[in-house]
Design a protein around this motif. Structure first.
Motif, PDB file in Angstrom:
ATOM      1  N   PRO A  45       0.810  -1.217   0.000  1.00  0.00           N
ATOM      2  CA  PRO A  45       0.000   0.000   0.000  1.00  0.00           C
ATOM      3  C   PRO A  45       0.844   1.267   0.000  1.00  0.00           C
ATOM      4  N   LYS A  46       0.318   2.294  -0.639  1.00  0.00           N
ATOM      5  CA  LYS A  46       0.847   3.649  -0.523  1.00  0.00           C
ATOM      6  C   LYS A  46      -0.100   4.363   0.427  1.00  0.00           C
ATOM      7  N   MET A  47       0.427   4.858   1.532  1.00  0.00           N
ATOM      8  CA  MET A  47      -0.431   5.405   2.577  1.00  0.00           C
ATOM      9  C   MET A  47      -0.387   6.931   2.620  1.00  0.00           C
ATOM     10  N   ASP A  48      -1.568   7.518   2.732  1.00  0.00           N
ATOM     11  CA  ASP A  48      -1.671   8.950   3.007  1.00  0.00           C
ATOM     12  C   ASP A  48      -1.556   9.101   4.517  1.00  0.00           C
ATOM     13  N   ILE A  49      -0.481   9.746   4.985  1.00  0.00           N
ATOM     14  CA  ILE A  49      -0.234   9.725   6.433  1.00  0.00           C
ATOM     15  C   ILE A  49      -1.058  10.766   7.186  1.00  0.00           C
ATOM     16  N   PHE A 246       9.803  12.699  10.411  1.00  0.00           N
ATOM     17  CA  PHE A 246      10.635  13.615   9.632  1.00  0.00           C
ATOM     18  C   PHE A 246       9.982  13.916   8.287  1.00  0.00           C
ATOM     19  N   LEU A 247       9.506  12.897   7.617  1.00  0.00           N
ATOM     20  CA  LEU A 247       8.876  13.075   6.303  1.00  0.00           C
ATOM     21  C   LEU A 247       7.641  13.952   6.421  1.00  0.00           C
ATOM     22  N   LYS A 248       6.831  13.644   7.425  1.00  0.00           N
ATOM     23  CA  LYS A 248       5.594  14.385   7.624  1.00  0.00           C
ATOM     24  C   LYS A 248       5.873  15.856   7.891  1.00  0.00           C
ATOM     25  N   SER A 249       6.817  16.118   8.778  1.00  0.00           N
ATOM     26  CA  SER A 249       7.068  17.514   9.139  1.00  0.00           C
ATOM     27  C   SER A 249       7.742  18.275   8.004  1.00  0.00           C
TER      28      SER A 249
END
Ligand code: C2E
Ligand code: CA
Ligand code: CA
Ligand code: CA
Length: 279
Positions: A45-49, A246-249
């Motif tokens: 899956p590719k997830m929308d975080i 880290f990715l999210k921010s």
């Protein structure tokens, strides 16, 4: 001396023979695999975080040989490319992934696009666009549910014919992702010229993101570049909460990786990610 020269020569040919024989065995088994149900597709899956929901799936091929056991795609895909087996193999993957996606849609699950890896050799084949078109027609899958993951190295040669081909695919409604982004050597200028939809940050940059400041800089740069060019950005190989944070921010909101799920068989994928989203 003549003696040692001869010795090293014969040693060398033995090594070569060994590699060559191993490859011959593998190649023969791979040709057979195509016709004997040994290939399978798994889905990650590719997830929308932000919403914690699934936004896509990547199809990855698996080969369990009856003679040789499980063989990694990192081993047989390069061989398939070298021998040309990638053409029928890649077509099989594409067709199977489209077919499965359409079945899931017909079952009433919320439609989610499928991403399929396309090797350079496949992409450059003169029949590629036509074969994709035929597969969509045959499986009756809407083109906007198909995403093709191509590697950066594709852009190295024949820029104009690549752009032409990408435009043909885009005109059909298919989306294009640049896979393993950052690992190739091509110039960044093609990003502007190429009709692409998203960049996939290679796992080698995501890994060690918390301890490696160079990786952090590279990932930040790729994310802001994608945002500035209006491209989607996806991080692959996310394994830890720290990497995710880290990715999210930094504005990368779609991820793939063991943190959420390894690639799963079709049945497992359906149970885990589709059944709860039944439309
Ligand atoms: P890729 O396209 O970069 O795919 C990502 C690889 O990372 C996959 O390995 C996936 O199983 C693995 N992965 C996913 N999440 C994680 C994670 O969190 N940690 C780690 N360590 N690994 C993760 P896989 O399936 O073994 O495939 C390896 C490569 O083989 C792929 O790299 C792709 O280049 C190629 N490949 C696989 N299937 C196909 C195919 O159908 N066609 C073509 N042309 N190439 C394929
Ligand atoms: Ca990929
Ligand atoms: Ca990769
Ligand atoms: Ca790849």
């Amino acid at each position: 001396s003549k003696e040692s020269g001869r010795n090293s020569y014969s040693f060398f040919t033995q090594e070569m023979n060994h590699d060559y024989q191993k490859k011959m065995v593998l190649e023969k088994a791979l040709r057979k695999a195509l016709h004997s149900n040994e290939l399978k597709i798994v889905y990650q899956p590719k997830m929308d975080i932000e919403t914690n929901s699934i936004t896509g799936m990547e199809a990855l091929v698996r080969w369990e040989s009856s003679e040789l056991g499980m063989i990694s795609p990192t081993e047989f895909i390069p061989l398939a490319e070298e021998t040309g087996i990638i053409l029928p193999l890649g077509e099989w993957v594409l067709k199977s992934a489209c077919f499965q996606n359409k079945i899931w849609q017909d079952m009433g699950y919320t439609p989610i696009p499928v991403s399929v890896n396309i090797s350079m050799r496949q992409f450059y084949d003169d029949n590629f666009v036509e074969s994709v078109m035929n597969i969509l027609k045959e499986t009756n899958l809407g083109a906007h549910y198909l995403d093709l993951e191509i590697t950066e190295s594709i852009s190295m040669t024949n820029i104009n014919s690549v752009i032409c081909r990408l435009n043909d695919l885009k005109a059909m409604g298919i989306s294009i992702s640049i896979d393993d982004f950052g690992t190739g050597y091509s110039s960044l200028s093609y990003l502007k010229k190429f009709p692409i939809n998203s960049l996939k940050i290679d796992r080698s940059f995501v890994k060690d993101i918390t301890s490696n400041s160079e990786n952090r800089a590279i990932v930040k740069t790729i994310i802001s570049m994608a945002n500035n060019l209006n491209l989607d950005v996806i991080a692959e190989g996310v394994e830890t909460e720290e990497e995710l944070l880290f990715l999210k921010s930094n504005g990368c909101l779609v991820v793939q990786g063991y943190l959420f799920s390894p690639p799963l068989s079709g049945e497992e994928f359906e149970r885990t990610f589709l059944e709860q989203h039944k439309g």
